[in-house]
Design a protein around this motif. Structure first.
Motif, PDB file in Angstrom:
ATOM      1  N   UNK A  98      14.532  -5.760  93.452  1.00 36.85           N
ATOM      2  CA  UNK A  98      14.159  -4.315  93.046  1.00 36.85           C
ATOM      3  C   UNK A  98      16.033  -4.397  93.052  1.00 36.85           C
ATOM      4  N   UNK A  99      16.034  -3.562  92.348  1.00 38.33           N
ATOM      5  CA  UNK A  99      16.866  -2.972  91.449  1.00 38.33           C
ATOM      6  C   UNK A  99      17.425  -1.867  91.096  1.00 38.33           C
ATOM      7  N   UNK A 100      17.534  -1.047  91.834  1.00 40.80           N
ATOM      8  CA  UNK A 100      17.757   0.699  91.161  1.00 40.80           C
ATOM      9  C   UNK A 100      18.579   1.254  90.328  1.00 40.80           C
ATOM     10  N   UNK A 101      18.643   1.675  89.206  1.00 42.54           N
ATOM     11  CA  UNK A 101      19.609   1.278  88.495  1.00 42.54           C
ATOM     12  C   UNK A 101      20.272   3.603  88.572  1.00 42.54           C
ATOM     13  N   UNK A 102      21.736   3.643  88.953  1.00 44.95           N
ATOM     14  CA  UNK A 102      21.872   4.763  89.553  1.00 44.95           C
ATOM     15  C   UNK A 102      22.996   5.040  88.560  1.00 44.95           C
ATOM     16  N   UNK A 114      18.615  -1.589  82.107  1.00 41.77           N
ATOM     17  CA  UNK A 114      16.986  -1.765  82.718  1.00 41.77           C
ATOM     18  C   UNK A 114      16.419  -3.527  81.841  1.00 41.77           C
ATOM     19  N   UNK A 115      17.020  -3.780  80.771  1.00 39.93           N
ATOM     20  CA  UNK A 115      17.252  -4.978  79.587  1.00 39.93           C
ATOM     21  C   UNK A 115      18.211  -5.876  80.608  1.00 39.93           C
ATOM     22  N   UNK A 116      19.333  -5.705  81.020  1.00 45.43           N
ATOM     23  CA  UNK A 116      19.942  -6.424  81.868  1.00 45.43           C
ATOM     24  C   UNK A 116      19.284  -6.931  82.729  1.00 45.43           C
ATOM     25  N   UNK A 117      19.195  -5.926  83.620  1.00 38.44           N
ATOM     26  CA  UNK A 117      18.188  -6.256  85.081  1.00 38.44           C
ATOM     27  C   UNK A 117      17.467  -7.319  85.060  1.00 38.44           C
ATOM     28  N   UNK A 118      15.920  -7.066  83.699  1.00 35.91           N
ATOM     29  CA  UNK A 118      15.140  -8.143  83.667  1.00 35.91           C
ATOM     30  C   UNK A 118      15.399  -8.962  83.346  1.00 35.91           C
ATOM     31  N   UNK A 119      16.137  -8.820  82.012  1.00 33.49           N
ATOM     32  CA  UNK A 119      16.829 -10.447  81.354  1.00 33.49           C
ATOM     33  C   UNK A 119      17.918 -11.746  82.388  1.00 33.49           C
TER      34      UNK A 119
END
Length: 40
Positions: free
Chosen positions: A2-6, A23-28
């Motif tokens: 899990x990564x929180x985008x700040x 968010x797209x980058x994290x999910x990809x």
């Protein structure tokens, strides 16, 4: 993972687009994104 985008939200009229791109980058990358721009 899990990564929180700040980042800055207040005063940035393009924050939703910027957070969506992050968010797209994290999910990809195979991770779960916690995006404060869409969380309640």
């Amino acid at each position: 993972m899990k990564l929180y985008i700040a980042g800055k939200i207040t005063g940035d009229e393009n924050c939703r687009e910027k957070f969506a791109a992050a968010e797209r980058e994290v999910v990809e990358g195979g991770n779960l994104a916690l995006n404060p721009a869409v969380l309640p």
